[in-house]
Design a protein around this motif. Sequence first.
Motif, PDB file in Angstrom:
ATOM      1  N   VAL A   5       0.864  -1.187   0.000  1.00  0.00           N
ATOM      2  CA  VAL A   5       0.000   0.000   0.000  1.00  0.00           C
ATOM      3  C   VAL A   5       0.898   1.233   0.000  1.00  0.00           C
ATOM      4  CG1 VAL A   5      -1.855   1.251   1.193  1.00  0.00           C
ATOM      5  CG2 VAL A   5      -1.654  -1.208   1.475  1.00  0.00           C
ATOM      6  N   ILE A   6       0.540   2.204  -0.823  1.00  0.00           N
ATOM      7  CA  ILE A   6       1.272   3.480  -0.869  1.00  0.00           C
ATOM      8  C   ILE A   6       0.392   4.535  -0.210  1.00  0.00           C
ATOM      9  CG2 ILE A   6       2.246   5.243  -2.399  1.00  0.00           C
ATOM     10  CD1 ILE A   6       3.599   2.572  -2.844  1.00  0.00           C
ATOM     11  N   VAL A   7       0.938   5.211   0.804  1.00  0.00           N
ATOM     12  CA  VAL A   7       0.155   6.282   1.443  1.00  0.00           C
ATOM     13  C   VAL A   7       0.996   7.544   1.587  1.00  0.00           C
ATOM     14  CG1 VAL A   7      -1.512   4.941   2.810  1.00  0.00           C
ATOM     15  CG2 VAL A   7       0.771   5.374   3.732  1.00  0.00           C
ATOM     16  N   SER A 241     -13.016  13.682   3.711  1.00  0.00           N
ATOM     17  CA  SER A 241     -14.137  12.938   4.291  1.00  0.00           C
ATOM     18  C   SER A 241     -13.968  11.425   4.209  1.00  0.00           C
ATOM     19  CB  SER A 241     -15.430  13.364   3.610  1.00  0.00           C
ATOM     20  OG  SER A 241     -15.626  14.734   3.824  1.00  0.00           O
ATOM     21  N   SER A 242     -12.735  10.984   3.952  1.00  0.00           N
ATOM     22  CA  SER A 242     -12.511   9.534   3.915  1.00  0.00           C
ATOM     23  C   SER A 242     -11.365   9.165   4.840  1.00  0.00           C
ATOM     24  CB  SER A 242     -12.189   9.070   2.487  1.00  0.00           C
ATOM     25  OG  SER A 242     -10.976   9.627   2.031  1.00  0.00           O
ATOM     26  N   ASN A 243     -11.204   7.876   5.089  1.00  0.00           N
ATOM     27  CA  ASN A 243     -10.013   7.391   5.788  1.00  0.00           C
ATOM     28  C   ASN A 243      -8.912   7.242   4.759  1.00  0.00           C
ATOM     29  OD1 ASN A 243     -12.294   5.845   7.767  1.00  0.00           O
ATOM     30  ND2 ASN A 243     -10.543   6.823   8.742  1.00  0.00           N
ATOM     31  N   THR A 244      -7.815   7.938   5.031  1.00  0.00           N
ATOM     32  CA  THR A 244      -6.707   7.935   4.069  1.00  0.00           C
ATOM     33  C   THR A 244      -5.610   6.952   4.482  1.00  0.00           C
ATOM     34  OG1 THR A 244      -5.604   9.681   5.305  1.00  0.00           O
ATOM     35  CG2 THR A 244      -7.098  10.386   3.579  1.00  0.00           C
ATOM     36  N   LEU A 245      -5.757   6.330   5.644  1.00  0.00           N
ATOM     37  CA  LEU A 245      -4.712   5.453   6.197  1.00  0.00           C
ATOM     38  C   LEU A 245      -4.661   4.119   5.453  1.00  0.00           C
ATOM     39  CD1 LEU A 245      -5.270   6.071  10.021  1.00  0.00           C
ATOM     40  CD2 LEU A 245      -3.726   7.255   8.458  1.00  0.00           C
ATOM     41  N   SER A 246      -3.515   3.460   5.578  1.00  0.00           N
ATOM     42  CA  SER A 246      -3.286   2.214   4.840  1.00  0.00           C
ATOM     43  C   SER A 246      -4.362   1.159   5.102  1.00  0.00           C
ATOM     44  CB  SER A 246      -1.922   1.639   5.204  1.00  0.00           C
ATOM     45  OG  SER A 246      -1.865   1.400   6.600  1.00  0.00           O
ATOM     46  N   GLY A 247      -4.841   1.092   6.352  1.00  0.00           N
ATOM     47  CA  GLY A 247      -5.821   0.066   6.712  1.00  0.00           C
ATOM     48  C   GLY A 247      -7.081   0.139   5.880  1.00  0.00           C
ATOM     49  N   TYR A 248      -7.368   1.330   5.366  1.00  0.00           N
ATOM     50  CA  TYR A 248      -8.611   1.468   4.595  1.00  0.00           C
ATOM     51  C   TYR A 248      -8.500   0.815   3.212  1.00  0.00           C
ATOM     52  CZ  TYR A 248     -13.092   3.169   3.105  1.00  0.00           C
ATOM     53  OH  TYR A 248     -14.395   3.211   2.662  1.00  0.00           O
ATOM     54  N   ALA A 249      -7.297   0.420   2.836  1.00  0.00           N
ATOM     55  CA  ALA A 249      -7.169  -0.304   1.561  1.00  0.00           C
ATOM     56  C   ALA A 249      -8.050  -1.560   1.600  1.00  0.00           C
ATOM     57  CB  ALA A 249      -5.719  -0.682   1.301  1.00  0.00           C
TER      58      ALA A 249
END
Length: 429
Positions: A5-7, A241-249
């Motif tokens: 995942v790229i964040v 308005s979204s989760n930008t963290l890796s876990g949200y992948a």
Amino acid sequence: MPNAVIVGTQWGDEGKAKVIDYLTERSDVIIRFQGGANAGHTVIVDGKKFVFHLVPSGIMSPGKACIVGNGVVFDCEQFLREVDELRENGISVDSRLFVSDLAHLVLPYHKAQDNAAESNMGQGKIGTTGRGIGPTYSDKASRIGIRVGDMSDWDLFTQKFKANFTQKKNLIETVYKTSFDLDQNSILDTYKGIRERMLPFINDTAHFIFDATRKGMRLLFEGAQGTFLDIDHGTYPFVTSSNTLSGYACPGCGIGPTSIHHVIGIVKTYTTRVGNGPFPTELSDSVGEKLRQDGGEFGATTGRPRRCGWFDSVMVRKSAQLNGLTRLALTKLDVLNNLDELKICTHYEIDGKKIDQFPSTYQKLERAVPIYESMEGWKCSISGCKNLGDLPSKARAYIQKIQELCYNIPVLIVSIGPDRNETFEVEPL
Ligand code: GDP
Ligand code: IMO
Ligand code: MG
């Protein structure tokens, strides 16, 4: 390459797209999993520049599958403009670019709502991109959203659209007291044509990805925005308005956490932010202006000048925790070529106390005074460097300091210019 995942580790625009394009060679499927056309992702290959807002940044590599996952809020008009531009440039997207049937549609009334809400906020404005992102995620959570797959059934789409259109008209005119000049029938007419063009792209992408994994294909997940724009852990309310963290992948494209092997944090070697909200290391002097000019720090989506400041390790340490970073990719090192002195924020002082942890509320962050360590600049061009050893020793020391301050997470990539080939690897995956 293992699935990664790229964040973004800061406030967005770290150079995620450039690194994704670079790593696409070693991946088979590239998947956007959150955000929408608020993102501006720049890829430059052999001097030719593309700015993607929705199409995954892996598209420049022929034959690679590119997926827009269900966690994305999807603006068909913007997507089709990108598809047209790619085709005009001889890049085929047929049978390799797919959009999740479960992604929520950004419709013209969402953009009207976004702009009306902002103009009603006075001093408290977020400074959104005006791309309808917040209202679309709100509709999703309120369970009145319309999904990409709903376009397959035109009668269902029309029925849902009309119900929402009336609600939005009332909200914008009555609550926001703003004029609402959209015409329901002309939007529906436009969307009839859009629907025809969209149908070949719509797919059960969660299933596609599952199948790809079973065939041993390698997945690369493309984050948008940055850690501190995350709706939970960012500088709320100055966030997206979204989760930008890796876990949200995972929920953003329909995989489980065991499919992620690495999390690569893209770290700009200084800090920028677009829009409002606290920014402890911001520079409002000539050094800030120099970073903006030398780094071309103007929004890829809205063209707004980006706010610029020194590298803040307190932020990136927090980002390492929140994302579970396993590698760092350092970008835009070349932008620092001509500075006499470089400052790195190691800690904050808040209410008279020295702290090394990023505070959880923006009110506290507003009171943070950065504590800096100073380093000498290298004052020469680094173009043409192909490995760490080619860099001037002062540039190597700067990289080493960043790494030390960020839990010694290994550096995977150093980017020294905007083009794909202005990149070198330090420790391959
Ligand atoms: P993203 O949103 O994280 O993909 O980043 P953006 O595309 O919004 O912004 C990054 C900008 O920096 C773009 O204009 C890139 O072309 C440019 N860029 C990326 N890496 C480098 C680099 O190493 N050096 C320089 N000078 N520019 C870079
Ligand atoms: P990429 O993917 C930088 C910022 C906006 C605003 C806040 C909320 O290119 O890094 P929104 O329109 O999302 O409701 O705006 O978030 N923002 C970004 N800043 N890069 C982005 O994307 C951004 N996407 C949103 O400027 O402050
Ligand atoms: Mg960007």
